[in-house]
Design a protein around this motif. Sequence first.
Motif, PDB file in Angstrom:
ATOM      1  N   ALA A   1     -23.195  14.274  12.177  1.00 47.24           N
ATOM      2  CA  ALA A   1     -21.966  13.362  12.339  1.00 47.24           C
ATOM      3  C   ALA A   1     -22.432  12.377  13.350  1.00 47.24           C
TER       4      ALA A   1
ATOM      5  N   LEU B   1     -20.602  11.651   8.148  1.00 49.07           N
ATOM      6  CA  LEU B   1     -21.534  12.565   7.929  1.00 49.07           C
ATOM      7  C   LEU B   1     -22.867  12.310   7.356  1.00 49.07           C
TER       8      LEU B   1
ATOM      9  N   THR C   1     -23.176  19.284  13.154  1.00 48.47           N
ATOM     10  CA  THR C   1     -22.020  19.608  12.732  1.00 48.47           C
ATOM     11  C   THR C   1     -21.874  21.312  12.767  1.00 48.47           C
TER      12      THR C   1
END
Length: 716
Positions: free
Chosen positions: A653, A663, A695
């Motif tokens: 991210a 993302l 993430t």
Amino acid sequence: MSRAAPPSRIIAVLLLGICSIAVPLLATPSAEAADTTVDVDFSAVGKTPTFAGSGFLYGLNQDGSGPADSLLQPLHPTLFRGGGARIAGHGWIGDGYTAGSGYQVRLNSAVGQARRVTAAPYNATYHLLVSDIWGADTEQPSNTVYPCDNGDCTNWRAFVNRLATDVKASGARVRYDIWNEPDGTGFWPRGVNSAQYFQMWNTAVTQIRQVDPSAVIVGPSYSGYNHAWLDAWVARTKADGTLPNVLNWHFGNDPLADSADAAAILSARGVAALPLTIDEYLFSGQQQPGYLAWFLSRLAASNVSAAAHAIWSDCCVAGTLDSVLWNGQPTGQWWTYRAYAQMTGNLVAATGSGPIGVAASIDRNAGRAVALLGNQTGQTGTTTVAVRGVPSWLVTNGRARVTVARIANQSPLTGPAVVSSVDVTVTGGTLNVAVPMTSGSDAYTVTLGTPLDGGTTGGPLIVDANSPDFSYGANWGVTTGVPDMFNGTANWSHVAGATATFRFTGTQVALRAVRDVDQGRMTVAVDGGNPVTVDNYAATRNASGVVWTSAVLASGPHTLTIVNTGQRNPSSTGTNIALDRADVTQAATASTYDGTDARFAYGSGWGLTTGVPDMFNGTANWSFTAGSTATFTFTGTRVALHAVRDADQQIMALSLDGGAETLVDNYAAARNASGVAWTSPALAAGSHTLRIRLTGTKNAASSGWNVAIDSADVTP
């Protein structure tokens, strides 16, 4: 420790002033300033650079984890020195002259530091200060019982035995620097070269070598270079059989002269040559780019194998590289070390003059030649670097690109400031550059070819009107030796219809020509467009001012056409046209920063791998830990992040300046180790921070959880 208080690209660089025609490249120095000439011969190739000056006393934090690799690796450090000085507990003596918590915390610190810096990618040496772990860090109490007081070395022997045994068991690779500054300083009040001192020294050397016969001993580590002390010390330790493996001292006036004298002492005493080190250099007032560059240039010419930057203001586990970092950001000293680290290949012949020192290197594989120029006394004025032996691979169409940049004495400093960029004619492999030292505490870089990394605020490309980019038709002449014109040349015509052209690549051009009482009118036109009339008459002479500037142009190649109209202002006495030079504004090009650059900062959970052949600069900064973050702080209008895309990569991210996250899936069926993974939108000019977060999620097809950062491209 002397603490007063607690891809092949063509480059030639000169730190602090170098290269090419004696042109008035920059502002004229004041009449009071001294002018100096130094010499560099790139054809006189010598030894491989050792980066001897890239060492730090107490440069790391307590456990050795800081500063970050991104701030340390670019400096190519070769030496670290420490021993837990001033860590609470007071070492062995604070434990009542035994091995308690005070001893252990200092030992743990030293071992942690040594493990980091002696391993890849650093492979540096670590000098362990035995006296620090014992407790002699200027904070020992007044009733301290020193080693071998009253002839009793029993407790000292027990300490050394315990330390050598513990270090050997830890597996840490250290060199034993037995006692810091044992010459009447606050570390050793029992007298320089006293009988008690030699009892202490001999006991330590004997005990360490009993525990570890391969141990490397460093000494005597005097607080300054002193011929008489060192001569007597060598004679005594030779007689006692306790000579060190490395001969070491601190500071001194000139490392080149001091190391030559030390080598002569060894020879005269019948001792085989030993490695020479200076475990502390730069007094507090000398810790600025100008003096640092001078000292580094003298080290380059000496036979000193390693030297460590001293500490004065933030002793002893702050992790600032001895104030080379300021609040975690590079300073002018950091950028000086960064330029020094790029002196690869081979050193070449370089001769300084007066207080100005110079060192230089050349590296065909890297496509660069680098020189370092330093200032011992703070002298201002013009330093001309007379360069010989410029190789043909640095020359295009008879000219070399010369870029001058300044490393300011500032804390922090975002990077060197580019002062000017000029194409300069190379004649017989020679050229000169006159570099005004407007501040004696600053350093400068001068580059032939592609500049060193880190430069900011680039100036225009300056093209002499006598260069091959200018073409002259009939009825033009040239006059040389004109003192108030760029490079001393005037290309002139007084005939109507005489035409000249200037071909350039960029987004704007400014034409400089003589304005005077005898000058006529000319027309200028870009790419066949409508001509614009320019009147060069002036009541007072200005030989090199801007007479016309184009509109902003599309980036690319252009042609400027200049025609003498044969007409003149009624006040003018002639119809002459005399061209001086052109200043070309070039399209902004992105600068690429390796993932280990100081602009990157990594939190916990990140690792570094070097020697990766398909990545920029061979380095990968990686993590597979969910939540791990990294930041990239830059100044510009756009950023592109390069990261590995492969079958085992996860989703990251990205966010800018605290904004919403985007993302980016780094999974790919086929590996692309250095492609652009994400590009920002256009940004307002200024400072920005890109945040990278793992993430902990991945593409269903991915076999792993890794994220590996390659580099970032920044558009100015």
